[in-house]
Scaffold this active site. Structure first.
Site, PDB file in Angstrom:
ATOM      1  N   HIS A 234       0.819  -1.230   0.000  1.00 49.76           N
ATOM      2  CA  HIS A 234       0.000   0.000   0.000  1.00 49.76           C
ATOM      3  C   HIS A 234       0.853   1.281   0.000  1.00 49.76           C
ATOM      4  CE1 HIS A 234      -3.462  -2.508   0.330  1.00 49.76           C
ATOM      5  NE2 HIS A 234      -3.167  -2.926   1.544  1.00 49.76           N
ATOM      6  N   ASP A 285      -5.194  -8.361  -3.541  1.00 54.19           N
ATOM      7  CA  ASP A 285      -5.480  -8.083  -2.136  1.00 54.19           C
ATOM      8  C   ASP A 285      -6.814  -8.680  -1.671  1.00 54.19           C
ATOM      9  OD1 ASP A 285      -5.415  -7.086   0.421  1.00 54.19           O
ATOM     10  OD2 ASP A 285      -5.216  -4.987  -0.126  1.00 54.19           O
TER      11      ASP A 285
END
Ligand SMILES: [Zn+2]
Length: 406
Positions: A234, A285
Site C-alpha cells: 500500500h 489483495d
C-alpha cells in the site's frame, strides 16, 4: 515492447499478483451496501473477521482454489499469498500447525499457478490493545512458534516446484518493534521476501506516532528493515522523506488499487515513488475484483485524476513490467515471468483495431481480462479458450462451500 503479435493472438509474459488474501474471495459483493456498520476500512474488517472465523482447512482450500482459478483466467500465473489465518477459531493450533498454509499452497498447485506463501506474524490487537474477537486464529503464543512454522514450511517445500516461502509482518499495529527486527534479521539471513502492510490507513500513522514518535516507514528505515527483499504493501500515506527512504533502500511497494479504492484507503503518490527508483508491483489483495490489467492501469489513471495531467507515473511498457517482472521479483521469483505466457485474443472487441507498434499501450490501457485465451505456467497449459481446465468442478465446490458458510 513486451507484447508480441503471433497470428490472431498477442502474447505477453506471465502476470503476478504479489498481494493476495485468497479467503476474502468469499466476501465479494457482501460489503457494498451503505450501512452504518460497513462504512469504513475498520467496519469492513469486522465483516472480514466474521468470514475468517468460519474457515476450516477444507473451505480454505476450496475458496482459495476458486480465487486462484479466477486469477488464472485473468492472466495471473504467480501469486503472493499474505497468509494470516493460521489456527482454529479458538486460537488453538491445529495438530499439524501449518494445516491452513498447506491448504492454500495445495489450492495454488492444483490450479497450476506459482505461489509464494508469505507466512504472516500477528501478535496483538493494536498499540497497547488486547486481541479483538476474531483475531485469535491469526496469532501465535510466541514469536518462536511463528518462526518455527516458517522453518517447517521452508523445509517441507524446499524441493516443491512452483512454491516459494517468505514471511510477512501483518502491520505496525499488530507486531512489536522488537519482533519486526528479529523477523527482518531472519529474512535477511536467508534472503527471503518480507512483506508488510505499511501506511495503509491514516489511523495507523497516528497510532504509530503515539507509540514510537515517528511514522511507519521512517521507523522501519531507522531499524534497518528496508532492503531489496522488503515490500511495503500500500504505502498510501507517506510522510515527508519516506519516499526517499524507500528509494534509497531498494525496497519495493505493492499497490492494490482495486482494494484501496474499494476500502476508501486513499491513493499513494506512485509518480514520486517511481521517480525515487522504487520498484512497483500490483496485488489483488481483497478480491474486490480480479483483473490484473485494471490493477496495472489504475496506478497511472488514478494518478492522472489526482494530478490533472497525463502519463504521470509510467508508460504502458513500464506498467506491463510492473504487472509481470516486478510482481514476480516482489515474491522472490526473479526472472520467471518470461517462463510463463499469457495469450490474448486479438479479435476480442477490446483489442480489435490496434496498431502493431502500440501493442503494450492497447494491452495495458484497453484490454479486458475477457481477452485472455490461453495461460501457460512453466510449460503447462492451465487455461484454454479462456476457461481454466477444471473450472466447472472448482466453481461447484466453491458455491457449495459458500452455501455451508452462509
Ligand atoms: Zn492486504
Amino acid at each position: 515492447m513486451l507484447s508480441k503479435r503471433v497470428g490472431d493472438a498477442i502474447v505477453i509474459p506471465g502476470l503476478a499478483s504479489a498481494h493476495s488474501h485468497a479467503f476474502q474471495r468469499a466476501m465479494r459483493g457482501h460489503c457494498q451496501r451503505q450501512q452504518a456498520e460497513l462504512g469504513s476500512f475498520w467496519s469492513w474488517r469486522g465483516r472480514m473477521y466474521e468470514i475468517a472465523s468460519k474457515l476450516n482447512p477444507d473451505s480454505m482450500y476450496k475458496i482459495a482454489k476458486f480465487a486462484y482459478a479466477e486469477l488464472a483466467m485473468s492472466g495471473v500465473c504467480a501469486v503472493g499469498e499474505f497468509h494470516y489465518v493460521h489456527h482454529q477459531a479458538s486460537g488453538q493450533a491445529y495438530d499439524k500447525r501449518t494445516e491452513l498454509a498447506d491448504a492454500v499452497i495445495a489450492a495454488a498447485r492444483d490450479v497450476g499457478i506459482r505461489i509464494t506463501l508469505l507466512r504472516v506474524v500477528y501478535e496483538r490487537g493494536g498499540y497497547a490493545k488486547d486481541l479483538s474477537p476474531g483475531q485469535e486464529r491469526f496469532c501465535d503464543s510466541t514469536l518462536a512458534d511463528a518462526m518455527l512454522d516458517i522453518d517447517t514450511l521452508r523445509t517441507n517445500y524446499a524441493d516443491t516446484k512452483g512454491v516459494t516461502i517468505g514471511l510477512a509482518v501483518h502491520s505496525m499495529r499488530a507486531v512489536t518493534r522488537s519482533s519486526i527486527s528479529e523477523l527482518s534479521s531472519y529474512a535477511k539471513k536467508y534472503s527471503l521476501p518480507m512483506h508488510m502492510h505499511l501506511s495503509e490507513q491514516r489511523r495507523e500513522l497516528e497510532e504509530c506516532l503515539a507509540e514510537h514518535g515517528t511514522t511507519p516507514v521512517a521507523l522501519m528505515h531507522q531499524d534497518g528493515v528496508l532492503d531489496k527483499n522488503f515490500i511495503a504493501v500500500h504505502a498510501t500515506h507517506l510522510a515527508e522523506g519516506e519516499i526517499e527512504m524507500l528509494g534509497n533502500s531498494g525496497a519495493g511497494v505493492c499497490i492494490c488499487r482495486s482494494t484501496e479504492r474499494d476500502l476508501g484507503d486513499g491513493h499513494c503518490e506512485a509518480d514520486k515513488l517511481v521517480a525515487a527508483g522504487v520498484p512497483l508491483s500490483t496485488g489483488v489483495d481483497s478480491y474486490a475484483a480480479s483483473d490484473p490489467f485494471d490493477e496495472a492501469r489504475a496506478i497511472e489513471l488514478d494518478q492522472r485524476s489526482c494530478r490533472e495531467a497525463r502519463t504521470v507515473v509510467a508508460d504502458a511498457t513500464q506498467l506491463l513490467r510492473v504487472a509481470s517482472e516486478n510482481g514476480y521479483a516482489a515474491i522472490g521469483m526473479h526472472g520467471l515471468s518470461l517462463e510463463d505466457h499469457v495469450t490474448l485474443d486479438a479479435q476480442d472487441p477490446s483489442l480489435v483495431g490496434l496498431a502493431n507498434d502500440r501493442l503494450d499501450d492497447a494491452v495495458v490501457f484497453c484490454a479486458s481480462s475477457r481477452a485472455v485465451r490461453e495461460v501457460d505456467v512453466a510449460g503447462t497449459r492451465i487455461v484454454n479458450s479462456g476457461v481454466h481446465r477444471e473450472y466447472s468442478t472448482i466453481r461447484q465446490e466453491f458455491e457449495t462451500t459458500l452455501a455451508t458458510m452462509a
